[in-house]
Design an enzyme around this catalytic site. Structure first.
Site, PDB file in Angstrom:
ATOM      1  CD  GLU A 104      76.813  59.841  23.002  1.00 32.19           C
ATOM      2  OE1 GLU A 104      77.532  58.978  23.542  1.00 32.19           O
ATOM      3  OE2 GLU A 104      75.590  59.942  23.195  1.00 32.19           O
ATOM      4  CD  GLU A 163      75.952  66.474  28.822  1.00 33.55           C
ATOM      5  OE1 GLU A 163      75.413  65.762  27.965  1.00 33.55           O
ATOM      6  OE2 GLU A 163      75.456  67.558  29.216  1.00 33.55           O
ATOM      7  CG  ASP A 202      69.390  70.423  25.228  1.00 34.22           C
ATOM      8  OD1 ASP A 202      68.861  69.363  25.583  1.00 34.22           O
ATOM      9  OD2 ASP A 202      70.298  70.988  25.877  1.00 34.22           O
ATOM     10  CE  LYS A 217      59.309  79.758  24.922  1.00 34.38           C
ATOM     11  NZ  LYS A 217      59.838  79.841  26.272  1.00 34.38           N
ATOM     12  CG  ASP A 238      61.878  63.919  20.721  1.00 34.66           C
ATOM     13  OD1 ASP A 238      63.094  64.157  20.936  1.00 34.66           O
ATOM     14  OD2 ASP A 238      60.966  64.642  21.163  1.00 34.66           O
TER      15      ASP A 238
HETATM   16  C1  LIG Z   1      68.019  66.012  25.675  1.00 39.30           C
HETATM   17  S1  LIG Z   1      69.546  65.582  26.373  1.00 39.30           S
HETATM   18  C2  LIG Z   1      69.970  64.042  25.575  1.00 39.30           C
HETATM   19  C3  LIG Z   1      70.966  63.239  26.374  1.00 39.30           C
HETATM   20  C4  LIG Z   1      71.350  61.880  25.738  1.00 39.30           C
HETATM   21  N1  LIG Z   1      71.990  62.037  24.463  1.00 39.30           N
HETATM   22  C5  LIG Z   1      70.138  60.980  25.620  1.00 39.30           C
HETATM   23  O1  LIG Z   1      69.723  60.715  24.481  1.00 39.30           O
HETATM   24  O2  LIG Z   1      69.630  60.551  26.674  1.00 39.30           O
HETATM   25  C6  LIG Z   1      70.664  66.710  25.603  1.00 39.30           C
HETATM   26  C7  LIG Z   1      72.038  66.715  26.258  1.00 39.30           C
HETATM   27  O3  LIG Z   1      72.932  67.524  25.503  1.00 39.30           O
HETATM   28  C8  LIG Z   1      73.726  68.298  26.399  1.00 39.30           C
HETATM   29  N2  LIG Z   1      74.171  69.458  25.631  1.00 39.30           N
HETATM   30  C9  LIG Z   1      73.433  70.493  25.190  1.00 39.30           C
HETATM   31  N3  LIG Z   1      74.169  71.341  24.462  1.00 39.30           N
HETATM   32  C10 LIG Z   1      75.426  70.820  24.427  1.00 39.30           C
HETATM   33  C11 LIG Z   1      76.648  71.235  23.832  1.00 39.30           C
HETATM   34  N4  LIG Z   1      76.718  72.365  23.133  1.00 39.30           N
HETATM   35  N5  LIG Z   1      77.736  70.466  24.008  1.00 39.30           N
HETATM   36  C12 LIG Z   1      77.669  69.322  24.734  1.00 39.30           C
HETATM   37  N6  LIG Z   1      76.534  68.891  25.330  1.00 39.30           N
HETATM   38  C13 LIG Z   1      75.431  69.618  25.174  1.00 39.30           C
HETATM   39  C14 LIG Z   1      72.777  68.598  27.546  1.00 39.30           C
HETATM   40  O4  LIG Z   1      73.459  68.932  28.730  1.00 39.30           O
HETATM   41  C15 LIG Z   1      72.039  67.275  27.672  1.00 39.30           C
HETATM   42  O5  LIG Z   1      72.707  66.369  28.521  1.00 39.30           O
END
Ligand SMILES: C[S@@+](CC[C@H](N)C(=O)[O-])C[C@H]1O[C@@H](n2cnc3c(N)ncnc32)[C@H](O)[C@@H]1O
Length: 311
Positions: free
Chosen positions: A28, A53, A103, A107, A139
């Protein structure tokens, strides 16, 4: 339970090395507070769940959750998902990859920061088992379309757009966006072919230092010096004076890997040591070796002479 790639045991580790047993391996990426990771591990106790993460605070929160729930089939890696995919997973061994609410980087100029790009899908195809799949829930319609196009371009996946499974709509972000009345998008990318490039893991080295003859300089003027390294850049950010010499705060950006480390220039029993400090247990990569070489070159310019070179 936290996975820190140890100094030099073989990469990638086998599932048995990581989990103490064999089983279907699931990754994940971006698990956030880890509630879905925990659900997955409970729902499929025979699966081996590796989470990646980048946020340290999230990793700690999720780690506490796994400990509290006593989940033995979860391992958490603090770092980039693509790095874990390339270096911690054996070819053809991944059963599933889960990406919930990545994420979106909305932009245009930030789109190259998106996780689900063509290059990622290509690499992923080498790590997925036959019939292995990535499940995306988001979303963000624009990112969703983007991910579909990027995967489509590889020709390596069968792509199915489906309604999101209920469990994927119980994550922290899913609940947040549900309350805001947003819609959800879900797709399954099943591997049907493999990229010919095997994307071998990052090469690591046991050491990067040199011993030099001569006097430790009075000052070391390096701050903000950039050093080009393969696939990126190293920057000497700051030099601090310690009892035995200098600590050089160094930032490195290589492919999939960002590290902040301390290089040291100090007196030792055998002369002047210039090399990687142990602080933070950095991975010694080609980029780290290049940074140390640049440091040694600077010392040579100050009149020191190399007597042992392990850079
Ligand atoms: C919008 S949050 C979603 C968190 C979770 N999956 C949820 O649905 O509640 C996106 C997560 O991805 C992590 N993240 C972003 N880029 C990442 C990467 N390249 N590798 C691992 N984690 C990443 C961020 O730190 C953040 O915790």
């Amino acid at each position: 339970m936290l996975v820190r790639p140890a100094l030099l045991p073989a990469w990638p580790p086998s599932p048995k090395d990581l989990f103490g047993r064999e089983g279907p391996l699931v990754l994940e990426i971006g698990f956030g507070d880890g509630r879905f990771t925990a659900w997955l591990a409970r729902a499929h106790p025979h699966w081996l769940v590796l989470g990646a993460e980048v946020s340290g605070a999230s990793v700690l929160r999720a780690y506490r959750r796994m400990r509290k729930e006593g989940l033995e089939n979860v391992r958490l890696y603090h770092g980039e998902g693509p790095f874990a995919l390339r270096n911690l997973i054996l070819p053809g061994s991944l059963h599933r990859v889960i990406v919930n609410f990545p994420d979106p980087w909305p932009k245009k100029r930030h789109q190259d920061r998106r996780l689900l790009q063509e290059g990622f899908f290509r690499r992923l195809s080498t790590r997925l088992e036959e019939g292995g799949a990535l499940l995306l829930t988001t979303d963000h319609e624009d990112y969703f379309r983007f991910a579909l196009e990027e995967a489509e371009r590889t020709g390596l996946y069968r792509i199915e757009v489906r309604p999101p499974p209920e469990a994927h709509l119980q994550t922290k972000y899913a609940l947040k966006w549900k309350e805001a009345g947003r819609s959800f998008f879900h797709a399954v990318f099943t591997k049907v072919a493999e990229d010919p490039n095997p994307w071998p893991p990052l090469r690591r080295y046991p050491m990067a230092h040199a011993l030099l003859k001569g006097e430790l300089p009075e000052t070391l003027d390096l701050a903000k010096t950039p050093v080009p390294i393969p696939g990126g850049i190293a920057v000497f950010l700051e030099v601090a004076r310690g009892e035995k010499g200098f600590y050089v705060v160094t930032h490195l950006e290589e492919e999939d890997l960002t590290q902040d480390l301390l290089l040291e220039v100090r007196r030792s029993a055998h002369g002047v040591y210039a090399g990687v400090g142990r602080f933070g247990s950095p991975l010694i990569t080609e980029g780290v070796k290049r940074a140390v070489r640049a440091l040694v070159e600077r010392l040579k310019g100050l009149g020191l002479e190399v007597v042992q070179d392990h850079t």
